[in-house]
Design a protein around this motif. Structure first.
Motif, PDB file in Angstrom:
ATOM      1  N   ARG A   1      42.673  50.202  35.884  1.00  0.00           N
ATOM      2  CA  ARG A   1      43.393  49.687  37.052  1.00  0.00           C
ATOM      3  C   ARG A   1      43.287  48.173  37.026  1.00  0.00           C
ATOM      4  O   ARG A   1      42.198  47.624  36.924  1.00  0.00           O
ATOM      5  N   LEU A   2      44.395  47.547  37.128  1.00  0.00           N
ATOM      6  CA  LEU A   2      44.442  46.095  37.073  1.00  0.00           C
ATOM      7  C   LEU A   2      45.110  45.581  38.345  1.00  0.00           C
ATOM      8  O   LEU A   2      46.272  45.888  38.591  1.00  0.00           O
ATOM      9  N   THR A   3      44.367  44.832  39.129  1.00  0.00           N
ATOM     10  CA  THR A   3      44.936  44.295  40.366  1.00  0.00           C
ATOM     11  C   THR A   3      45.776  43.068  40.062  1.00  0.00           C
ATOM     12  O   THR A   3      45.685  42.486  38.975  1.00  0.00           O
ATOM     13  N   ALA A   4      46.559  42.654  41.040  1.00  0.00           N
ATOM     14  CA  ALA A   4      47.370  41.446  40.884  1.00  0.00           C
ATOM     15  C   ALA A   4      46.483  40.239  40.625  1.00  0.00           C
ATOM     16  O   ALA A   4      46.781  39.410  39.757  1.00  0.00           O
TER      17      ALA A   4
ATOM     18  N   TYR B   1      54.902  27.820  29.571  1.00  0.00           N
ATOM     19  CA  TYR B   1      53.452  27.631  29.697  1.00  0.00           C
ATOM     20  C   TYR B   1      53.096  27.216  31.123  1.00  0.00           C
ATOM     21  O   TYR B   1      52.137  27.720  31.705  1.00  0.00           O
ATOM     22  N   ARG B   2      53.870  26.314  31.681  1.00  0.00           N
ATOM     23  CA  ARG B   2      53.621  25.859  33.048  1.00  0.00           C
ATOM     24  C   ARG B   2      53.760  27.019  34.032  1.00  0.00           C
ATOM     25  O   ARG B   2      52.964  27.166  34.956  1.00  0.00           O
ATOM     26  N   CYS B   3      54.755  27.862  33.819  1.00  0.00           N
ATOM     27  CA  CYS B   3      54.969  29.029  34.666  1.00  0.00           C
ATOM     28  C   CYS B   3      53.767  29.976  34.598  1.00  0.00           C
ATOM     29  O   CYS B   3      53.292  30.470  35.619  1.00  0.00           O
TER      30      CYS B   3
ATOM     31  N   GLY C   1      52.296  29.496  37.980  1.00  0.00           N
ATOM     32  CA  GLY C   1      53.254  30.274  38.749  1.00  0.00           C
ATOM     33  C   GLY C   1      52.611  31.363  39.578  1.00  0.00           C
ATOM     34  O   GLY C   1      51.418  31.652  39.440  1.00  0.00           O
ATOM     35  N   VAL C   2      53.393  31.965  40.423  1.00  0.00           N
ATOM     36  CA  VAL C   2      52.920  33.078  41.250  1.00  0.00           C
ATOM     37  C   VAL C   2      53.337  34.391  40.606  1.00  0.00           C
ATOM     38  O   VAL C   2      54.373  34.471  39.939  1.00  0.00           O
ATOM     39  N   LEU C   3      52.530  35.402  40.805  1.00  0.00           N
ATOM     40  CA  LEU C   3      52.849  36.723  40.288  1.00  0.00           C
ATOM     41  C   LEU C   3      54.034  37.272  41.071  1.00  0.00           C
ATOM     42  O   LEU C   3      53.978  37.398  42.288  1.00  0.00           O
ATOM     43  N   ALA C   4      55.124  37.547  40.382  1.00  0.00           N
ATOM     44  CA  ALA C   4      56.348  38.002  41.035  1.00  0.00           C
ATOM     45  C   ALA C   4      56.558  39.511  40.906  1.00  0.00           C
ATOM     46  O   ALA C   4      57.202  40.121  41.747  1.00  0.00           O
ATOM     47  N   GLU C   5      56.026  40.103  39.833  1.00  0.00           N
ATOM     48  CA  GLU C   5      56.150  41.547  39.586  1.00  0.00           C
ATOM     49  C   GLU C   5      54.910  42.041  38.870  1.00  0.00           C
ATOM     50  O   GLU C   5      54.357  41.339  38.026  1.00  0.00           O
TER      51      GLU C   5
ATOM     52  N   GLU D   1      56.489  33.507  38.267  1.00  0.00           N
ATOM     53  CA  GLU D   1      57.630  32.683  38.647  1.00  0.00           C
ATOM     54  C   GLU D   1      57.140  31.349  39.202  1.00  0.00           C
ATOM     55  O   GLU D   1      56.128  31.288  39.888  1.00  0.00           O
ATOM     56  N   THR D   2      57.876  30.283  38.874  1.00  0.00           N
ATOM     57  CA  THR D   2      57.548  28.962  39.397  1.00  0.00           C
ATOM     58  C   THR D   2      58.786  28.075  39.355  1.00  0.00           C
ATOM     59  O   THR D   2      59.784  28.412  38.721  1.00  0.00           O
ATOM     60  N   LEU D   3      58.676  26.943  39.996  1.00  0.00           N
ATOM     61  CA  LEU D   3      59.706  25.910  39.935  1.00  0.00           C
ATOM     62  C   LEU D   3      59.204  24.847  38.967  1.00  0.00           C
ATOM     63  O   LEU D   3      58.118  24.299  39.153  1.00  0.00           O
ATOM     64  N   THR D   4      59.959  24.586  37.911  1.00  0.00           N
ATOM     65  CA  THR D   4      59.549  23.602  36.914  1.00  0.00           C
ATOM     66  C   THR D   4      60.773  22.836  36.429  1.00  0.00           C
ATOM     67  O   THR D   4      61.816  23.442  36.174  1.00  0.00           O
ATOM     68  N   ALA D   5      60.654  21.543  36.349  1.00  0.00           N
ATOM     69  CA  ALA D   5      61.750  20.664  35.940  1.00  0.00           C
ATOM     70  C   ALA D   5      63.004  20.916  36.772  1.00  0.00           C
ATOM     71  O   ALA D   5      64.124  20.879  36.266  1.00  0.00           O
TER      72      ALA D   5
END
Length: 101
Positions: free
Chosen positions: A9-12, A50-52, A56-60, A75-79
């Motif tokens: 079991r792997l949590t977020a 790499y930045r993501c 980034g945040v876990l989206a799925e 997911e993240t906002l980059t450039a």
């Protein structure tokens, strides 16, 4: 060096920690041919991915795919662009970028 077995079991939170740990070393991140193709098509470069993965945040996910790998998306906002990177892993050694959106 033997690969550490991941829990059943792997949590977020665990998935995020493991992915960030692996992504901190670009030599431990591999890009599938599909990911490379999609990155070219969408104008996404490896630095953005790499930045993501690192910030980034876990989206799925995480969930186990049909090949037995843990899979999740960050997911993240980059450039100025919203980037989503879908990754797969089955140990703490290698992170495979499946696609980038």
């Amino acid at each position: 060096m033997s690969a550490e077995v991941l829990p059943l079991r792997l949590t977020a939170a665990m998935a995020t920690k493991i992915a960030r740990e692996i992504a901190s070393d670009t030599g431990r991140v591999a890009f599938s041919s599909h990911a490379r193709s999609q990155m070219r098509k969408r104008g996404i470069n490896a630095t953005q991915v790499y930045r993501c993965l690192r910030a980034g945040v876990l989206a799925e996910g995480p969930y186990v795919d049909i090949h037995g790998y843990w899979r999740c998306a960050f997911e993240t906002l980059t450039a100025g662009d919203s980037i989503k990177a879908v990754v797969a892993f089955n140990s703490r050694e290698l992170l495979i970028v499946v696609t980038a959106i």
